[in-house]
Design an enzyme around this catalytic site. Structure first.
Site, mmCIF file in Angstrom:
data_model
loop_
_atom_site.group_PDB
_atom_site.id
_atom_site.type_symbol
_atom_site.label_atom_id
_atom_site.label_comp_id
_atom_site.label_asym_id
_atom_site.label_seq_id
_atom_site.Cartn_x
_atom_site.Cartn_y
_atom_site.Cartn_z
ATOM 1 N N ASN A 48 0.855 -1.198 0.000
ATOM 2 C CA ASN A 48 0.000 0.000 0.000
ATOM 3 C C ASN A 48 0.886 1.241 0.000
ATOM 4 O O ASN A 48 2.104 1.131 0.173
ATOM 5 C CB ASN A 48 -0.937 -0.046 1.219
ATOM 6 C CG ASN A 48 -0.155 -0.101 2.518
ATOM 7 O OD1 ASN A 48 0.523 0.856 2.876
ATOM 8 N ND2 ASN A 48 -0.214 -1.227 3.217
ATOM 9 N N ASP A 105 -3.915 -6.700 4.454
ATOM 10 C CA ASP A 105 -5.059 -7.488 4.925
ATOM 11 C C ASP A 105 -4.977 -8.932 4.447
ATOM 12 O O ASP A 105 -5.533 -9.821 5.060
ATOM 13 C CB ASP A 105 -6.373 -6.901 4.374
ATOM 14 C CG ASP A 105 -6.519 -5.452 4.739
ATOM 15 O OD1 ASP A 105 -6.723 -5.176 5.921
ATOM 16 O OD2 ASP A 105 -6.392 -4.589 3.844
ATOM 17 N N PRO A 110 -3.918 -12.384 9.983
ATOM 18 C CA PRO A 110 -4.535 -12.272 11.317
ATOM 19 C C PRO A 110 -4.440 -10.842 11.853
ATOM 20 O O PRO A 110 -3.481 -10.119 11.557
ATOM 21 C CB PRO A 110 -3.712 -13.234 12.172
ATOM 22 C CG PRO A 110 -3.054 -14.160 11.205
ATOM 23 C CD PRO A 110 -2.860 -13.400 9.923
ATOM 24 N N ASP A 111 -5.443 -10.441 12.632
ATOM 25 C CA ASP A 111 -5.537 -9.062 13.124
ATOM 26 C C ASP A 111 -4.468 -8.795 14.194
ATOM 27 O O ASP A 111 -4.580 -9.221 15.336
ATOM 28 C CB ASP A 111 -6.942 -8.858 13.704
ATOM 29 C CG ASP A 111 -7.197 -7.401 14.049
ATOM 30 O OD1 ASP A 111 -6.226 -6.676 14.334
ATOM 31 O OD2 ASP A 111 -8.369 -7.003 14.035
ATOM 32 N N LEU A 112 -3.438 -8.066 13.786
ATOM 33 C CA LEU A 112 -2.279 -7.849 14.653
ATOM 34 C C LEU A 112 -2.605 -6.924 15.827
ATOM 35 O O LEU A 112 -2.169 -7.166 16.963
ATOM 36 C CB LEU A 112 -1.141 -7.281 13.796
ATOM 37 C CG LEU A 112 0.236 -7.143 14.392
ATOM 38 C CD1 LEU A 112 0.650 -8.363 15.181
ATOM 39 C CD2 LEU A 112 1.242 -6.883 13.271
ATOM 40 N N PHE A 134 -4.586 2.773 14.693
ATOM 41 C CA PHE A 134 -4.871 3.707 13.601
ATOM 42 C C PHE A 134 -5.830 3.036 12.626
ATOM 43 O O PHE A 134 -5.754 1.826 12.423
ATOM 44 C CB PHE A 134 -3.575 4.057 12.835
ATOM 45 C CG PHE A 134 -2.853 5.260 13.374
ATOM 46 C CD1 PHE A 134 -2.345 5.259 14.657
ATOM 47 C CD2 PHE A 134 -2.678 6.382 12.587
ATOM 48 C CE1 PHE A 134 -1.679 6.365 15.168
ATOM 49 C CE2 PHE A 134 -2.010 7.498 13.072
ATOM 50 C CZ PHE A 134 -1.510 7.486 14.362
ATOM 51 N N LYS A 159 -11.679 -3.981 18.169
ATOM 52 C CA LYS A 159 -10.253 -4.140 18.484
ATOM 53 C C LYS A 159 -9.961 -4.104 19.981
ATOM 54 O O LYS A 159 -9.017 -4.721 20.434
ATOM 55 C CB LYS A 159 -9.423 -3.039 17.806
ATOM 56 C CG LYS A 159 -9.627 -2.926 16.322
ATOM 57 C CD LYS A 159 -8.643 -3.753 15.563
ATOM 58 C CE LYS A 159 -8.808 -3.538 14.073
ATOM 59 N NZ LYS A 159 -7.914 -4.349 13.265
#
Ligand SMILES: Cc1cc2nc3c(=O)[nH]c(=O)nc-3n(C[C@H](O)[C@H](O)[C@H](O)COP(=O)(O)O)c2cc1C
Length: 425
Positions: A235, A306, A334-336, A353, A371
């Site tokens: 990105n 993602d 996986p959601d860090l 963020f 989160k």
């Protein structure tokens, strides 16, 4: 920053089409230069300050006069350069050191030699620069430079230690590298790009050290998920917001650990940070989890991919195979942030963020609830003067009890200072 609570109308963020003011623009900056070979780097730094709209006057010690051209400094600062002899000019109606000290809003003392440091710490005013420093009440950014053994000598160590307690001073110790005396070691003046950043920080926040004694872990930049040896999913993040937050915290006294993806920033901005470069989300995860237990706060600024390949490919795909590969074979990363929140030690504060487009706030509220971090900074990346790479940003800061603070468009360094204050609270 405006703060609004639950049940109120959605806090409005007015987009700005004009860049926010540079905190160095219009400021009166006194540049004090003492007798180190690093003085040769100052003319271009002075030029950069003038290009940013600062009013600059330079003062040289007699040793500095022999190392760097006063004519260059005068030309680039658009002001006469102040030399030792000027102190005793019969044309001066007031003592020059007092006039300069009162004129300055900010002082950049770079390079700071062992001798000028000793004079200052011991209250000696036997040069124009030394007496100006004693008379000056403005904040000073002091960047030491000297040979490694000089820096390690007990007298210099004691003087540098004493300088830490000067309330108006932001001291920047020297970096390691190859020195002009051919020694490899600590002694090189902080990078000029870092000096500009630190001066901007001094203009915004002053020399306050409210993060002293605390550790902060920051992630910054993009990750890169390889598709094959020639292609990747990434990105446009440059790492600017994360690295500025890391440096702002370091200048406020924090011990900073930085884990970053590929950056597009001046290399000098990493000085003074315990930095580790990574490429993939998996590497970032490993580096962050290893450092998490040792810090009081975490700022998860990185733009982590993602998705990634389930099976990384080790040969380059031809165009036909590429189309197939783009359509299948990916798995979610996986959601860090959620994992960091889940595994955090007691009392550790975590700032997340969220880069969003469209109607940012509702999406950010959902994300914040999912989160479980203490704070979430949601910023629109589809608005002018915001988003990846630029100098400015804006957004909403979500906190406990459904509190939402609005951060109007500001320089990323100013936003970093806001976020650090919220994280320290
Ligand atoms: C070529 C050259 C390079 C020097 N570099 C340094 C230096 O990096 N740091 C330092 O403290 N002194 C350095 N010195 C020694 C100082 O110039 C000397 O100690 C002098 O007294 C400093 O005085 P000032 O602080 O009034 O400028 C250097 C001297 C020479 C000749």
């Amino acid at each position: 920053m405006r703060t609004e609570g639950q049940g109120l109308l959605q806090p409005h963020l007015a987009p700005s089409s004009t860049p926010p003011a540079d905190p160095l623009c219009g400021r009166r900056i006194l540049v004090g230069i003492s007798g180190s070979i690093a003085a040769v780097k100052l003319p271009l730094l002075v030029s950069a300050l003038v290009q940013r709209g600062a009013e600059v006057r330079c003062v040289l010690t007699p040793s500095a006069e022999r190392l760097v051209s006063a004519a260059s400094l005068a030309c680039l600062s658009r002001q006469p350069c102040c030399l030792e002899a000027d102190q005793w000019s019969h044309r001066a109606p007031r003592p020059l050191h007092v006039e300069l000290a009162e004129w300055a809003e900010l002082v950049l003392l770079a390079p700071l030699s062992a001798t000028t440091l000793a004079r200052w710490v011991h209250g000696l005013g036997d040069t124009l620069l030394a007496s100006t420093l004693l008379a000056c009440e403005a904040p000073v950014l002091a960047a030491a430079a000297m040979n490694t053994s000089m820096w390690a000598s007990p007298g210099v160590r004691a003087n540098w230690q004493a300088l830490q307690s000067f309330p108006t001073v932001l001291p920047l110790g020297p970096e390691s590298g190859l020195l002009a005396c051919d020694r490899q070691g600590q002694g090189r003046m902080a990078d000029p790009e870092l000096l500009l950043l630190a001066l901007e920080s001094l203009a915004l926040w002053g020399p306050k050290r409210d993060w002293q004694g605390r550790g902060l872990l920051v992630s910054a930049g993009p990750t890169r998920e390889p598709l094959d040896p020639a292609r990747c999913l990434t990105n446009p993040s440059t790492g600017r917001m994360g690295v500025l937050l890391a440096q702002a915290a370091r200048l406020r006294g924090a011990r900073v650990e930085l884990v970053h993806g590929p950056l597009a920033l001046p290399a000098g901005w990493l000085e003074g940070l315990n930095a580790e470069a990574v490429l993939t989300a998996a590497e970032m995860r490993q580096a962050l989890l290893a450092r998490q237990p040792g810090v009081q706060a975490v700022a998860m600024v990185a733009a982590v991919a993602d998705h990634r390949r389930s099976q990384p490919l080790d040969t380059k795909l031809d165009k036909q195979a590429l189309e197939q590969a783009l359509a299948s074979g990916w798995e979610p990363v996986p959601d860090l942030l959620a994992e960091l929140v889940h595994g955090r030690p007691r009392g550790q504060r975590i700032l997340g963020f969220a880069a969003q487009t469209g109607d940012v706030l509702p999406q950010a509220r959902v994300k914040f609830a999912r989160k479980g971090c203490d704070l979430l900074f949601a910023n629109p990346i589809d608005q002018p003067q915001a988003g990846f790479g630029g100098h400015s940003t804006s957004g909403w800061l979500l906190g406990p009890g459904d509190q939402v603070g609005v951060l109007p468009t500001a320089r990323k360094l100013a936003v970093a200072h806001h976020l650090l204050s919220a994280l320290a609270a």
